[in-house]
Enzyme design. Structure first.
Site, PDB file in Angstrom:
ATOM      1  N   GLY A   1      10.501 110.477  27.078  1.00 33.81           N
ATOM      2  CA  GLY A   1      10.503 111.416  28.193  1.00 33.81           C
ATOM      3  C   GLY A   1      11.818 112.173  28.316  1.00 33.81           C
ATOM      4  O   GLY A   1      11.831 113.375  28.598  1.00 33.81           O
ATOM      5  N   THR A   2      12.914 111.486  28.096  1.00 32.09           N
ATOM      6  CA  THR A   2      14.226 112.120  28.263  1.00 32.09           C
ATOM      7  C   THR A   2      14.388 113.281  27.289  1.00 32.09           C
ATOM      8  O   THR A   2      14.785 114.388  27.677  1.00 32.09           O
ATOM      9  CB  THR A   2      15.338 111.070  28.040  1.00 32.09           C
TER      10      THR A   2
ATOM     11  N   ASN B   1       8.513 108.372  40.223  1.00 31.01           N
ATOM     12  CA  ASN B   1       8.599 106.998  39.707  1.00 31.01           C
ATOM     13  C   ASN B   1       9.142 105.999  40.722  1.00 31.01           C
ATOM     14  O   ASN B   1       9.034 104.794  40.518  1.00 31.01           O
ATOM     15  CB  ASN B   1       9.470 106.973  38.443  1.00 31.01           C
TER      16      ASN B   1
ATOM     17  N   GLN C   1       4.984 109.442  34.370  1.00 30.13           N
ATOM     18  CA  GLN C   1       4.365 108.344  35.125  1.00 30.13           C
ATOM     19  C   GLN C   1       2.844 108.491  35.241  1.00 30.13           C
ATOM     20  O   GLN C   1       2.178 107.551  35.653  1.00 30.13           O
ATOM     21  CB  GLN C   1       4.974 108.244  36.540  1.00 30.13           C
TER      22      GLN C   1
ATOM     23  N   SER D   1       5.700 109.833  27.779  1.00 27.64           N
ATOM     24  CA  SER D   1       6.492 108.763  27.159  1.00 27.64           C
ATOM     25  C   SER D   1       5.632 107.507  26.988  1.00 27.64           C
ATOM     26  O   SER D   1       5.008 107.044  27.951  1.00 27.64           O
ATOM     27  CB  SER D   1       7.691 108.453  28.071  1.00 27.64           C
ATOM     28  N   ALA D   2       5.612 106.973  25.761  1.00 34.69           N
ATOM     29  CA  ALA D   2       4.662 105.897  25.437  1.00 34.69           C
ATOM     30  C   ALA D   2       4.912 104.593  26.198  1.00 34.69           C
ATOM     31  O   ALA D   2       3.975 103.864  26.510  1.00 34.69           O
ATOM     32  CB  ALA D   2       4.699 105.619  23.936  1.00 34.69           C
ATOM     33  N   HIS D   3       6.171 104.299  26.513  1.00 30.71           N
ATOM     34  CA  HIS D   3       6.438 102.956  27.069  1.00 30.71           C
ATOM     35  C   HIS D   3       6.000 102.796  28.519  1.00 30.71           C
ATOM     36  O   HIS D   3       6.101 101.708  29.086  1.00 30.71           O
ATOM     37  CB  HIS D   3       7.904 102.549  26.866  1.00 30.71           C
TER      38      HIS D   3
ATOM     39  N   THR E   1      13.307 112.261  10.248  1.00 31.79           N
ATOM     40  CA  THR E   1      12.129 111.551   9.736  1.00 31.79           C
ATOM     41  C   THR E   1      11.369 110.924  10.895  1.00 31.79           C
ATOM     42  O   THR E   1      11.957 110.281  11.763  1.00 31.79           O
ATOM     43  CB  THR E   1      12.569 110.483   8.716  1.00 31.79           C
TER      44      THR E   1
ATOM     45  N   CYS F   1      17.009 103.391  35.656  1.00 32.19           N
ATOM     46  CA  CYS F   1      18.213 104.093  35.222  1.00 32.19           C
ATOM     47  C   CYS F   1      19.283 104.092  36.298  1.00 32.19           C
ATOM     48  O   CYS F   1      20.455 104.259  36.019  1.00 32.19           O
ATOM     49  CB  CYS F   1      17.891 105.533  34.870  1.00 32.19           C
TER      50      CYS F   1
HETATM   51  C1  LIG Z   1       9.476 110.316  35.802  1.00 30.50           C
HETATM   52  C2  LIG Z   1      10.235 109.938  34.570  1.00 30.50           C
HETATM   53  N1  LIG Z   1      10.681 110.891  33.745  1.00 30.50           N
HETATM   54  C3  LIG Z   1      11.359 110.610  32.620  1.00 30.50           C
HETATM   55  C4  LIG Z   1      11.642 109.314  32.266  1.00 30.50           C
HETATM   56  C5  LIG Z   1      12.408 109.029  31.030  1.00 30.50           C
HETATM   57  O1  LIG Z   1      11.541 108.625  29.987  1.00 30.50           O
HETATM   58  P1  LIG Z   1      12.101 107.818  28.735  1.00 30.50           P
HETATM   59  O2  LIG Z   1      12.498 106.464  29.220  1.00 30.50           O
HETATM   60  O3  LIG Z   1      10.955 107.787  27.775  1.00 30.50           O
HETATM   61  O4  LIG Z   1      13.246 108.591  28.191  1.00 30.50           O
HETATM   62  C6  LIG Z   1      11.206 108.271  33.107  1.00 30.50           C
HETATM   63  C7  LIG Z   1      11.537 106.869  32.801  1.00 30.50           C
HETATM   64  O5  LIG Z   1      11.862 106.073  33.661  1.00 30.50           O
HETATM   65  C8  LIG Z   1      10.477 108.594  34.281  1.00 30.50           C
HETATM   66  O6  LIG Z   1      10.031 107.641  35.123  1.00 30.50           O
END
Ligand SMILES: Cc1ncc(COP(=O)(O)O)c(C=O)c1O
Length: 383
Positions: A76-77, A156, A184, A204-206, A242, A333
């Protein structure tokens, strides 16, 4: 009950989710059998390339867009950074409208872009954290700078959901680009990009039981941006390096599972949230919940709770951790940061929030017994 609860209980699923065992199997197979570099033209390379393209088809199918509009990233970042920075660099964006409760990867990017001369406007919010659409519309109507709106689908920390269809319409009326952070909501809500027009969308997959360090960015085919990372010609020249083939295959498998089982998963999560609300209210009559006033108004996996101030509530997270419960004070974070949650700080300006909220975030894998255990532990801690 305590004696049987020697495992840890995980209520931090908005921070990250555990890998689904089926996803682990998929990834393990790829690790064992597909080490060819997807850019190599020999058979092993071509096999890896085919896997990546199949994964791309899965994402495109799930959000209803063209395969040529899906780009794999490290999460996501990176997706959010790419959308915002490239929109400024390559699409002539001079002004960004966003909100104070976006994720830090948006907010810190905005701070940087502002230092570099981009005008940044933070839209007003309603007390629930939902964007104030009148404020958004008024800002969109001001001046004639090329504008990007970046607003998240669901928050989130406090679960608030923005009406992205409405935001998209406003953006179209005012000829503005629209980026939405759906980190989310991917896998928890239907997203059909033939119905909602966006220029960029991040996933974002996780957050849906896939691997960490893998995500994607949807870039609408009409928006020609240049690579964010320079190097090889991977991802059709858009993102060099890669490919993380195991991660990409894991993401696709996790997304398929999340979408195929969405209704059942969401229903289970919703009833866990309902149960937690009820138990918390019964045992701590003065608790309040942040964000939308009803469970239905927000993303059911997140529950942000304010406990009545008491000496121990300061150290609540620590006491819960000792008791075997993983929860969080805000986004992962911002944990460990002295400043506390920027989302709660922003919402405190418009609605009364007392004390430091605890964020519980549920998964379909949680049980009602786990919720009961949490409440029992809280009772002991808060005594
Ligand atoms: C709303 C939101 N955006 C972006 C991110 C960042 O994603 P990633 O951890 O895959 O970089 C998060 C992760 O906590 C999130 O909750």
């Amino acid at each position: 009950m305590e004696a049987t609860m020697d495992k840890r209980i995980y209520f931090d699923n908005a921070a990250t989710t555990p890998l689904d065992p089926i996803v682990i199997d998929t990834m393990t197979q790829v690790m064992q059998q597909n080490y060819g570099n997807p850019s190599s033209i020999h058979a092993d390379g071509r096999k890896s390339r085919t896997l990546i393209e199949s994964a791309r088809k899965v994402v495109a199918h799930r959000i209803n867009c063209s395969v040529s509009e899906v780009f794999f990233t490290s999460g996501g970042t990176e997706s959010n950074n790419t959308a915002l920075k490239c929109a400024v660099r390559d699409l002539g964006v001079q002004r960004i409208i966003s909100s104070k409760i976006e994720h830090h990867c948006i907010l810190h990017t905005l701070e940087r872009l502002e230092r570099e001369g981009v005008e940044v406007i933070y839209c007003d919010l309603q007390a629930t954290g939902e964007v104030d659409y009148t404020s958004l519309e008024a800002h969109l109507g001001e001046g004639d700078k090329k504008t990007l709106v970046s607003l998240m689908h669901a928050n989130n920390e406090v679960s608030t959901i923005n009406d992205i269809a409405r935001i998209s319409e406003l953006c179209q009326v005012h000829n503005a680009f629209f980026h939405t952070d759906t980190v989310q909501t991917i896998g928890y809500r239907e997203l059909d990009l033939t119905k909602i027009k966006v220029n960029f969308l991040s996933g974002s997959a996780h957050k849906f039981y896939g691997p960490k360090g893998t995500g994607f960015l949807y870039i609408n085919g009409n928006n020609q941006i240049k690579p964010f990372l320079d190097g090889g010609s991977q991802e059709r020249n858009m993102r060099a390096g890669t490919e993380n083939i195991y991660g990409i295959c894991g993401l696709a498998k996790a997304l398929d599972l999340a979408c195929d089982n969405m209704n059942e998963r969401v229903a289970k999560i919703k009833s866990l949230n309902q149960h937690a609300r009820k138990q918390l209210k019964t045992n701590f009559p003065s608790v309040t919940f942040n964000g939308p006033t009803t469970l239905e108004g927000g993303l059911e996996k997140v529950l942000s709770v304010n406990f009545p101030p008491c000496p121990k509530s300061e150290m609540l997270m620590l006491h819960m951790d000792i008791a075997g419960v993983c929860a969080s004070g805000g986004s992962a974070c911002s944990s460990g940061s002295e400043k506390g949650s920027h989302v709660i700080a922003a919402l405190s300006e418009i609605s009364k929030i007392e004390g430091k909220p605890v964020r519980l975030s549920f998964s379909h894998k949680n049980t009602f017994e786990e919720v009961d255990y949490l409440v029992e532990k809280l009772k002991t801690v808060m005594q």
